[in-house]
Design an enzyme around this catalytic site. Structure first.
Site, PDB file in Angstrom:
ATOM      1  CE  LYS A  16      -2.420  -1.234   4.050  1.00  0.00           C
ATOM      2  NZ  LYS A  16      -0.994  -2.390   4.064  1.00  0.00           N
ATOM      3  NE  ARG A  92      -4.824  -1.573   9.833  1.00  0.00           N
ATOM      4  CZ  ARG A  92      -3.905  -0.546   8.766  1.00  0.00           C
ATOM      5  NH1 ARG A  92      -3.647   0.400   8.952  1.00  0.00           N
ATOM      6  NH2 ARG A  92      -2.355  -1.802   8.932  1.00  0.00           N
ATOM      7  NE  ARG A 131       6.768  -2.709   6.944  1.00  0.00           N
ATOM      8  CZ  ARG A 131       5.158  -2.789   6.200  1.00  0.00           C
ATOM      9  NH1 ARG A 131       5.387  -1.785   5.452  1.00  0.00           N
ATOM     10  NH2 ARG A 131       5.110  -2.649   7.871  1.00  0.00           N
ATOM     11  NE  ARG A 164       5.552   0.081  10.235  1.00  0.00           N
ATOM     12  CZ  ARG A 164       4.481  -0.137   9.599  1.00  0.00           C
ATOM     13  NH1 ARG A 164       4.598   0.351   9.080  1.00  0.00           N
ATOM     14  NH2 ARG A 164       3.781  -0.854  10.189  1.00  0.00           N
ATOM     15  NE  ARG A 175       2.106  -4.700  11.292  1.00  0.00           N
ATOM     16  CZ  ARG A 175       2.666  -4.875  11.255  1.00  0.00           C
ATOM     17  NH1 ARG A 175       3.765  -5.597  11.572  1.00  0.00           N
ATOM     18  NH2 ARG A 175       2.809  -3.921  10.005  1.00  0.00           N
TER      19      ARG A 175
HETATM   20  P1  ADP Z   1       0.788  -2.092   7.601  1.00  0.00           P
HETATM   21  O1  ADP Z   1       1.025  -0.947   6.020  1.00  0.00           O
HETATM   22  O2  ADP Z   1       2.011  -2.719   7.466  1.00  0.00           O
HETATM   23  O3  ADP Z   1      -0.881  -2.423   7.008  1.00  0.00           O
HETATM   24  P2  ADP Z   1       0.211   1.205   9.032  1.00  0.00           P
HETATM   25  O4  ADP Z   1       1.234   1.647   8.984  1.00  0.00           O
HETATM   26  O5  ADP Z   1      -0.306   0.903   8.044  1.00  0.00           O
HETATM   27  O6  ADP Z   1       0.449  -1.501   9.027  1.00  0.00           O
HETATM   28  O7  ADP Z   1      -0.314   0.401  10.213  1.00  0.00           O
HETATM   29  C1  ADP Z   1       0.132   0.515  11.163  1.00  0.00           C
HETATM   30  C2  ADP Z   1       0.130   0.173  12.589  1.00  0.00           C
HETATM   31  O8  ADP Z   1      -0.852   1.427  13.058  1.00  0.00           O
HETATM   32  C3  ADP Z   1      -1.345  -0.900  12.997  1.00  0.00           C
HETATM   33  O9  ADP Z   1      -1.016  -1.915  13.496  1.00  0.00           O
HETATM   34  C4  ADP Z   1      -2.718   0.136  13.825  1.00  0.00           C
HETATM   35  O10 ADP Z   1      -2.150  -0.409  15.064  1.00  0.00           O
HETATM   36  C5  ADP Z   1      -1.612   1.569  13.655  1.00  0.00           C
HETATM   37  N1  ADP Z   1      -3.402   2.002  12.672  1.00  0.00           N
HETATM   38  C6  ADP Z   1      -2.493   2.184  11.228  1.00  0.00           C
HETATM   39  N2  ADP Z   1      -4.699   2.731  10.781  1.00  0.00           N
HETATM   40  C7  ADP Z   1      -5.289   2.881  11.592  1.00  0.00           C
HETATM   41  C8  ADP Z   1      -6.415   2.157  11.468  1.00  0.00           C
HETATM   42  N3  ADP Z   1      -7.103   2.639  10.654  1.00  0.00           N
HETATM   43  N4  ADP Z   1      -7.311   2.177  12.633  1.00  0.00           N
HETATM   44  C9  ADP Z   1      -7.079   1.468  13.840  1.00  0.00           C
HETATM   45  N5  ADP Z   1      -5.146   1.206  13.896  1.00  0.00           N
HETATM   46  C10 ADP Z   1      -4.995   2.180  12.890  1.00  0.00           C
HETATM   47  P1  ADP Z   2       2.267  -1.808   3.166  1.00  0.00           P
HETATM   48  O1  ADP Z   2       2.140  -0.662   3.274  1.00  0.00           O
HETATM   49  O2  ADP Z   2       0.520  -2.462   2.524  1.00  0.00           O
HETATM   50  O3  ADP Z   2       2.529  -2.447   4.447  1.00  0.00           O
HETATM   51  P2  ADP Z   2       4.660  -1.305   1.871  1.00  0.00           P
HETATM   52  O4  ADP Z   2       4.567  -0.323   0.630  1.00  0.00           O
HETATM   53  O5  ADP Z   2       5.282  -1.251   3.140  1.00  0.00           O
HETATM   54  O6  ADP Z   2       3.459  -2.634   2.067  1.00  0.00           O
HETATM   55  O7  ADP Z   2       5.758  -2.922   1.097  1.00  0.00           O
HETATM   56  C1  ADP Z   2       6.041  -4.108   2.105  1.00  0.00           C
HETATM   57  C2  ADP Z   2       7.642  -4.911   2.098  1.00  0.00           C
HETATM   58  O8  ADP Z   2       6.516  -5.194   0.727  1.00  0.00           O
HETATM   59  C3  ADP Z   2       8.147  -3.105   1.604  1.00  0.00           C
HETATM   60  O9  ADP Z   2       9.532  -3.519   2.264  1.00  0.00           O
HETATM   61  C4  ADP Z   2       8.644  -2.633  -0.415  1.00  0.00           C
HETATM   62  O10 ADP Z   2       9.765  -2.482  -0.417  1.00  0.00           O
HETATM   63  C5  ADP Z   2       7.977  -4.451  -0.313  1.00  0.00           C
HETATM   64  N1  ADP Z   2       7.152  -4.070  -1.885  1.00  0.00           N
HETATM   65  C6  ADP Z   2       6.173  -3.797  -1.989  1.00  0.00           C
HETATM   66  N2  ADP Z   2       5.756  -3.744  -3.162  1.00  0.00           N
HETATM   67  C7  ADP Z   2       6.897  -5.092  -3.344  1.00  0.00           C
HETATM   68  C8  ADP Z   2       6.332  -6.303  -4.777  1.00  0.00           C
HETATM   69  N3  ADP Z   2       4.881  -5.201  -5.339  1.00  0.00           N
HETATM   70  N4  ADP Z   2       6.986  -7.002  -4.296  1.00  0.00           N
HETATM   71  C9  ADP Z   2       7.906  -7.422  -3.598  1.00  0.00           C
HETATM   72  N5  ADP Z   2       8.395  -6.249  -2.214  1.00  0.00           N
HETATM   73  C10 ADP Z   2       6.993  -5.395  -2.278  1.00  0.00           C
END
Ligand code: ADP
Ligand code: ADP
Ligand code: ZN
Length: 218
Positions: A16, A92, A131, A164, A175
């Protein structure tokens, strides 16, 4: 080009954040990531950051009372009005989705699309634990799939890359289970409104983005 109002909904690690950077560049929308907002509050040591941290470290959702408020404030700003927005990581759960409906109705906004990037769980775990993020500009890398030119250093700004705190296998597993029980049901909610755009996230970053652009159009 028409202003876009978008949600992105995939599970943790689906890409994302990575795709958000591309979408922002292509469509000029504001990027609103609740995760980034919480991480910045933690970095700044605010009361909200302290509260959010305890949930994030366990991989649980931060309470809706806090999360909905920051989204509401952010969406009301002029840049979202003029440029459109991509909400990344919100809503979410179903209560957040209902709260978002109210906020959007107040602001007189309609959503154009809900982007669901899907990837199977075993791959997600590997993406999450490998990551790396730039401490300075927030750019995202992966130790295997998206390596920086120099290990530990950001290609675009030279900043230091960090892991992270919630990107451990154990927290990632929690998660993913929170995602499947609380967030995944929203896909049907938006599908029923004809907004869902399903994307295969298990492809090269460029291919995933090409598919998104194809579906969103101009
Ligand atoms: P990822 O990209 O790995 O899904 P995020 O950066 O979106 O992680 O979220 C990291 C953490 O921040 C989540 O595990 C949660 O604890 C918190 N968080 C993010 N967005 C929300 C939301 N919309 N509602 C509740 N908690 C959230
Ligand atoms: P999210 O925000 O959904 O948690 P991220 O964009 O942070 O996901 O991506 C999670 C991890 O996977 C990062 O280390 C990123 O560099 C890697 N990644 C993202 N897209 C791809 C892809 N299409 N193929 C392989 N690795 C990817
Ligand atoms: Zn950087």
């Amino acid at each position: 080009m028409k202003t876009k109002r978008l949600l992105s909904m995939g599970p943790p690690g689906a890409g994302k954040g990575t795709q958000a950077a591309n979408i922002v560049e292509a469509y000029g929308v504001c990027h609103i990531s609740t995760g980034d907002m919480f991480r910045s509050a933690i970095k700044n040591g605010t009361a909200m950051g302290k509260l959010a941290q305890s949930y994030m470290e366990k991989g649980e959702l931060v309470p809706d009372s806090v999360t909905v408020g920051i989204v509401k404030e952010r969406l009301a700003l002029d840049d979202c009005k003029n440029q459109g927005f991509l909400l990344d990581g919100f809503p979410r759960n179903l209560d957040q989705a209902h709260a978002l409906d109210t906020i959007l109705a107040e602001l007189n906004y309609n959503l154009d699309a809900v982007i669901d990037v899907s990837v199977e769980n075993e791959i997600l775990i590997n993406r999450i634990i490998g990551r790396r993020i730039c401490r300075n500009c927030g750019a995202t890398y992966h130790i295997e799939f998206n390596k920086p030119k120099t290990e530990g250093v950001c290609d675009s700004c030279g900043g230091e890359l960090y892991v992270r705190k919630d990107d451990t296998r154990e927290t990632a597993e929690n998660r993913l289970s929170v995602y499947s029980s609380q967030t995944q049901p929203l896909l049907d909610f938006y599908k029923g409104r004809g907004l869902l755009v399903s994307i295969n996230g298990d492809q090269a970053v460029e291919k995933v983005f090409a598919d998104i652009k194809n579906q969103l159009g101009e």
